[in-house]
Design an enzyme around this catalytic site. Structure first.
Site, PDB file in Angstrom:
ATOM      1  N   THR A 240       0.802  -1.096  -0.071  1.00  0.00           N
ATOM      2  CA  THR A 240      -0.071   0.000  -0.022  1.00  0.00           C
ATOM      3  C   THR A 240       0.727   1.372  -0.016  1.00  0.00           C
ATOM      4  O   THR A 240       0.502   2.026  -0.700  1.00  0.00           O
ATOM      5  CB  THR A 240      -0.764  -0.134   1.354  1.00  0.00           C
TER       6      THR A 240
ATOM      7  N   SER B  81      -7.533  -1.149  -6.113  1.00  0.00           N
ATOM      8  CA  SER B  81      -7.094  -1.488  -4.771  1.00  0.00           C
ATOM      9  C   SER B  81      -5.663  -1.731  -4.992  1.00  0.00           C
ATOM     10  O   SER B  81      -4.933  -2.397  -5.930  1.00  0.00           O
ATOM     11  CB  SER B  81      -7.870  -2.649  -4.306  1.00  0.00           C
TER      12      SER B  81
ATOM     13  N   ASN C 169      -4.553  -4.336  -3.535  1.00  0.00           N
ATOM     14  CA  ASN C 169      -4.801  -5.635  -3.851  1.00  0.00           C
ATOM     15  C   ASN C 169      -4.756  -6.320  -5.004  1.00  0.00           C
ATOM     16  O   ASN C 169      -4.527  -7.431  -5.127  1.00  0.00           O
ATOM     17  CB  ASN C 169      -5.886  -6.380  -2.779  1.00  0.00           C
TER      18      ASN C 169
ATOM     19  N   HIS D 221      34.150 -37.353 -11.030  1.00  0.00           N
ATOM     20  CA  HIS D 221      34.560 -37.419  -9.684  1.00  0.00           C
ATOM     21  C   HIS D 221      35.871 -36.540  -9.667  1.00  0.00           C
ATOM     22  O   HIS D 221      36.719 -36.903  -8.626  1.00  0.00           O
ATOM     23  CB  HIS D 221      34.690 -38.599  -9.059  1.00  0.00           C
TER      24      HIS D 221
ATOM     25  N   SER E 224      45.405  -9.498  -7.450  1.00  0.00           N
ATOM     26  CA  SER E 224      45.889  -9.412  -6.021  1.00  0.00           C
ATOM     27  C   SER E 224      46.429  -8.182  -5.530  1.00  0.00           C
ATOM     28  O   SER E 224      47.045  -7.327  -6.531  1.00  0.00           O
ATOM     29  CB  SER E 224      46.859 -10.737  -6.049  1.00  0.00           C
TER      30      SER E 224
ATOM     31  N   LYS F 122      49.396 -11.476 -10.811  1.00  0.00           N
ATOM     32  CA  LYS F 122      48.273 -12.488 -10.751  1.00  0.00           C
ATOM     33  C   LYS F 122      46.987 -12.025 -11.042  1.00  0.00           C
ATOM     34  O   LYS F 122      46.584 -10.832 -11.064  1.00  0.00           O
ATOM     35  CB  LYS F 122      48.282 -12.843  -9.307  1.00  0.00           C
TER      36      LYS F 122
ATOM     37  N   GLU G 277      33.776 -15.826 -10.720  1.00  0.00           N
ATOM     38  CA  GLU G 277      33.706 -15.720  -9.206  1.00  0.00           C
ATOM     39  C   GLU G 277      32.401 -14.757  -8.981  1.00  0.00           C
ATOM     40  O   GLU G 277      31.414 -15.234  -8.304  1.00  0.00           O
ATOM     41  CB  GLU G 277      34.697 -15.135  -8.790  1.00  0.00           C
TER      42      GLU G 277
END
Length: 486
Positions: free
Chosen positions: A120, A159, A161, A208, A338, A344, A351
């Site tokens: 609201t 409304s 809603n 694996h 880094s 680096k 990421e």
């Protein structure tokens, strides 16, 4: 404490200190009178909401504001055509909505995303801004709501809603169309290009995280393209649940205070404005109560996010090194990696992708909890669903776009490193199974690992196969070729 003292200062204190105590107007509501900065387009209900909810400092998403404005534009047109409000007021509200959609007054939408149940507070913020701008257009001062009233005119036949669940639908559709779908399409095309580029490169497969049979680097990228394409289809399927609108249900789904033709006309107008086949729900009460369409779309986004995490982790593994990792591919360096180690470079785009996807998964969990928290005719958790769903779509779209541009498009392959791993993999012994048997193949693999001798040397030394047979069986090109399917 200083931060929280600042955060919890009342909104009117902050603006009055800037504008001067005399630079205000008086507005009234059912609870009394308040001072409103004279240059503000929001009104007294917005002011109360900013005082009551100094929670996060996060303001409504621009796309969500757009969705609300499109609804108000469509309802103003419909109510004007149907004689529910005057043509003059209808045109002024439409002009005000168009101006804000084009970028004006965006700073006037100030209610925290964590607010009064059902939304609201934000809804009235929209109504008040449109009413006050419409008043200016008609040559009347802001706050003189006798001419254009936020409730009686801007919100006629509506409304919170039925407006807010409709705004979530439209905001999500806008975000999908403008953010996520273009990004997915571009990422899929980029992955297919890399697949073609790397198609002849053989590398060791890994299951694996252990050596497995050879695969084509290009087919790995083609698999990712196929995965994203499938997700695109799933999301477009889920999107269709958003087309059925509860707008016109008014407060409880009964259509109280609406014109008999309003529901169909406003859906038609919104379809034209949004460019989607929107329609009135066959049961307005159901469309207002159930949050299931949002859960469905959010679930499809979560599904996409989970595979994106897997892809981003694969990219990081394949790029690991440069001396002590796999280093089968090179992700383009985009910034120093880094603050202490010179030279680096980190897989920062991959990421970042994982972090965004984790956030989307968290949003999905919150949406699921909020969706089941409604009671009777209303779900009061809609503000949370609105922010989390639309934000999920947009940050996923933005993430995929920059991942494609700054990472996927410029990946290069380390051809020699890939071949070295493929030729040295003990899993090549798998191809010998049909010719020398599983137990013999296992013994050869064990001996190769213990002695350092190649599989080829050991098989020939034991006389299990001749050179011609062995060359045919251990053909890496043939072993890594995918079977043809219909």
């Amino acid at each position: 404490m200083v931060y929280f003292d600042s955060l919890y200062r009342t909104f009117d204190d902050r603006v009055m200190n800037q504008a001067g105590n005399s630079n205000y107007r008086i507005e009234k509501d059912s609870m009394g009178e308040r001072q409103i900065p004279v240059d503000a387009y929001f009104g007294i209900q917005t002011l109360r909401a900013t005082e009551n909810f100094p929670i996060s400092g996060i303001k409504p998403l621009s796309t969500y504001v757009d969705a609300c404005l499109l609804i108000k534009k469509a309802t103003a047109i419909a109510n004007g055509e149907l004689g529910c409000i005057s043509t003059e007021i209808s045109q002024a509200i439409v002009q005000a909505a168009d101006e804000i959609l084009q970028g004006k007054l965006r700073e006037q939408f100030v209610v925290d995303i964590y607010q009064a149940g059902a939304g609201t507070s934000h809804h009235m913020n929209v109504n008040e801004v449109l009413a006050n701008r419409a008043l200016e257009i008609l040559g009347t001062e802001k706050g003189n709501y006798q001419k254009v009233n936020p409730n009686d005119h801007v919100n006629y036949g509506q409304s919170t809603n039925d407006v807010i669940p409709t705004a979530i639908r439209i905001g999500s559709l806008l975000a999908l169309e403008h953010s996520l779908y273009p990004a997915l399409t571009e990422a899929i095309a980029t992955l297919k290009q890399k697949a073609d580029q790397f198609q002849d490169i053989v590398k060791s497969g890994r299951t694996h995280l252990q050596d497995a049979v050879p695969v084509r680097l290009g087919e790995g990228f083609r698999a990712w393209a196929h995965i994203l394409s499938d997700h695109h289809k799933r999301i477009t399927t889920a999107e269709q649940d958003l087309y059925a609108l509860g707008l016109g249900g008014s407060a409880a789904g009964t259509g109280l205070n609406t014109h008999p033709q309003y529901c169909d006309r406003v859906a038609q107008l919104l379809s034209e404005l949004v460019g989607k086949p929107l329609r009135p729900s066959p049961h307005l009460m159901a469309a207002m109560q159930s949050m299931s369409p949002f859960v469905s779309v959010s679930g499809a986004l979560r599904n996409l996010a989970q595979d994106l995490v897997k892809i981003s982790h694969d990219l990081r593994l394949m790029d690991s090194g440069p001396k002590t990792g796999f280093k089968e591919i090179q992700l383009p360096p985009v910034q120093p990696g880094s603050s202490i180690m010179p030279g680096k470079y980190n897989p920062v785009m991959a990421e970042m992708t994982s972090m965004v996807c984790f956030q989307v998964m968290g949003y999905d969990s919150a949406i699921a909890l909020a969706a089941q928290a409604g009671q009777l005719e209303l779900n009061v958790m809609m503000p949370l669903i609105a922010y989390n769903l639309i934000h999920s779509i947009e940050i996923l779209g933005n993430t995929i776009a920059v991942l494609s541009k700054f990472c996927l498009a410029d990946i290069t392959a380390k051809r020699d490193r890939c071949l070295e791993y493929a030729e040295g993999s003990l899993a090549l012994v798998t191809a010998l199974n049909p010719h020398i048997g599983y137990l013999n193949a296992a013994a050869i693999a064990k001996e190769s690992l213990e002695t350092g001798k190649s599989l080829r040397e050991i098989v020939l030394a034991k006389g299990l196969m001749n050179e011609a047979e062995l060359a045919q069986v251990l053909d890496l090109e043939k072993m890594s070729q995918l079977p043809q399917t219909n």
